[in-house]
Design a protein around this motif. Structure first.
Motif, PDB file in Angstrom:
ATOM      1  N   PHE A 138      10.196  -0.204   4.207  1.00  8.17           N
ATOM      2  CA  PHE A 138       9.046   0.204   3.149  1.00  8.17           C
ATOM      3  C   PHE A 138       9.675  -0.368   1.802  1.00  8.17           C
ATOM      4  N   ARG A 139      11.117  -0.660   1.666  1.00  6.72           N
ATOM      5  CA  ARG A 139      11.479  -0.512   0.494  1.00  6.72           C
ATOM      6  C   ARG A 139      11.790  -1.955   0.289  1.00  6.72           C
ATOM      7  N   GLY A 140      10.990  -2.564  -0.766  1.00  8.62           N
ATOM      8  CA  GLY A 140      11.865  -3.890  -1.275  1.00  8.62           C
ATOM      9  C   GLY A 140      12.886  -4.578  -2.671  1.00  8.62           C
ATOM     10  N   GLY A 141      12.801  -3.788  -3.385  1.00 10.86           N
ATOM     11  CA  GLY A 141      14.028  -4.382  -4.267  1.00 10.86           C
ATOM     12  C   GLY A 141      13.051  -4.900  -5.778  1.00 10.86           C
ATOM     13  N   SER A 142      14.462  -4.664  -6.678  1.00  9.94           N
ATOM     14  CA  SER A 142      13.787  -4.741  -7.662  1.00  9.94           C
ATOM     15  C   SER A 142      14.136  -6.862  -7.983  1.00  9.94           C
ATOM     16  N   ALA A 201       1.124  -1.025   0.331  1.00  4.44           N
ATOM     17  CA  ALA A 201      -0.171   0.435  -0.282  1.00  4.44           C
ATOM     18  C   ALA A 201       0.937   1.383   0.378  1.00  4.44           C
ATOM     19  N   VAL A 202       1.675   0.868   1.180  1.00  2.00           N
ATOM     20  CA  VAL A 202       3.018   2.905   1.036  1.00  2.00           C
ATOM     21  C   VAL A 202       3.189   2.437  -0.628  1.00  2.00           C
ATOM     22  N   GLU A 203       3.648   1.359  -1.117  1.00  4.03           N
ATOM     23  CA  GLU A 203       4.251   1.709  -2.734  1.00  4.03           C
ATOM     24  C   GLU A 203       3.688   1.905  -3.556  1.00  4.03           C
ATOM     25  N   ALA A 204       2.299   1.582  -3.273  1.00  3.32           N
ATOM     26  CA  ALA A 204       1.490   2.407  -4.186  1.00  3.32           C
ATOM     27  C   ALA A 204       0.891   3.225  -3.923  1.00  3.32           C
ATOM     28  N   VAL A 205       0.825   4.058  -2.903  1.00  2.00           N
ATOM     29  CA  VAL A 205       0.498   5.520  -2.806  1.00  2.00           C
ATOM     30  C   VAL A 205       1.395   6.556  -3.189  1.00  2.00           C
ATOM     31  N   THR A 206       2.966   6.041  -2.899  1.00  2.13           N
ATOM     32  CA  THR A 206       4.461   6.900  -3.126  1.00  2.13           C
ATOM     33  C   THR A 206       4.235   7.047  -4.708  1.00  2.13           C
ATOM     34  N   GLY A 207       4.280   5.157  -5.309  1.00  2.14           N
ATOM     35  CA  GLY A 207       4.324   5.587  -6.129  1.00  2.14           C
ATOM     36  C   GLY A 207       6.184   5.352  -6.664  1.00  2.14           C
ATOM     37  N   GLU A 208       6.763   5.192  -6.101  1.00  5.29           N
ATOM     38  CA  GLU A 208       8.405   5.398  -5.843  1.00  5.29           C
ATOM     39  C   GLU A 208       8.599   2.943  -5.713  1.00  5.29           C
ATOM     40  N   LYS A 209       9.729   3.161  -7.007  1.00  5.60           N
ATOM     41  CA  LYS A 209       9.992   1.998  -7.139  1.00  5.60           C
ATOM     42  C   LYS A 209      10.793   2.009  -5.908  1.00  5.60           C
ATOM     43  N   PRO A 210      10.656   0.052  -5.487  1.00  4.93           N
ATOM     44  CA  PRO A 210      12.091  -0.376  -4.220  1.00  4.93           C
ATOM     45  C   PRO A 210      13.515   0.187  -4.856  1.00  4.93           C
ATOM     46  N   ALA A 211      13.836   0.695  -3.591  1.00  8.60           N
ATOM     47  CA  ALA A 211      15.310   1.002  -4.219  1.00  8.60           C
ATOM     48  C   ALA A 211      16.144   0.126  -2.937  1.00  8.60           C
ATOM     49  N   ALA A 212      17.656   0.537  -3.699  1.00  6.68           N
ATOM     50  CA  ALA A 212      18.386  -0.314  -2.431  1.00  6.68           C
ATOM     51  C   ALA A 212      18.785   0.347  -0.964  1.00  6.68           C
ATOM     52  N   VAL A 213      18.872  -0.097   0.381  1.00  9.21           N
ATOM     53  CA  VAL A 213      19.514   0.612   1.287  1.00  9.21           C
ATOM     54  C   VAL A 213      20.496   1.115   0.900  1.00  9.21           C
TER      55      VAL A 213
END
Length: 125
Positions: free
Chosen positions: A114-118, A87-99
């Motif tokens: 909340f970041r996942g990664g590709s 949900a956070v990813e969908a609302v922010t529209g950001e693609k996951p990034a490396a930490v």
């Protein structure tokens, strides 16, 4: 089940999901990125809050539904952190990034949870 039992079973589901996540990353734990994350107090505080929050959310969700099987509380507890991250990813529209793409000495931030990664090697939580 009592209120406390429902909260604990929901939290256990969330904790098991986190354990399975780290088991999936077992080949990558020796990399600098994950060594840094494992030592990050901020990451573990947020993770602990998500586990407890999932237990509370399970109790709130099922309040007044009568006596349900524990497996229902467990599964919903495991699913809630994943749903929140999506949900956070969908609302922010950001693609996951490396930490930690660089070797900085900073700890992980709340947004890192909340970041996942590709790719599998970049997934954090």
């Amino acid at each position: 089940m009592s209120t406390l039992e429902i909260i604990l079973v929901g939290a256990l589901g969330s904790a098991l999901q986190e354990l399975l996540h780290w088991y999936g990353l077992r080949e990558h734990l020796a990399t600098p990125r994950y060594k840094q994350l494992i030592k990050s107090v901020g990451y573990w505080v947020v993770t602990g809050l998500m586990i407890v929050g999932s237990g509370l959310a399970v109790w709130a969700w099922f309040a007044g539904d009568g006596d349900l099987p524990a497996r229902q509380y467990l599964i919903v507890g495991a699913a809630l952190p994943l749903l929140l991250k999506k949900a956070v990813e969908a609302v922010t529209g950001e693609k996951p990034a490396a930490v930690a793409r660089t070797s900085s000495s900073e700890g992980a931030k709340l947004s890192d949870y909340f970041r996942g990664g590709s790719g599998r090697e970049e997934r954090l939580a």
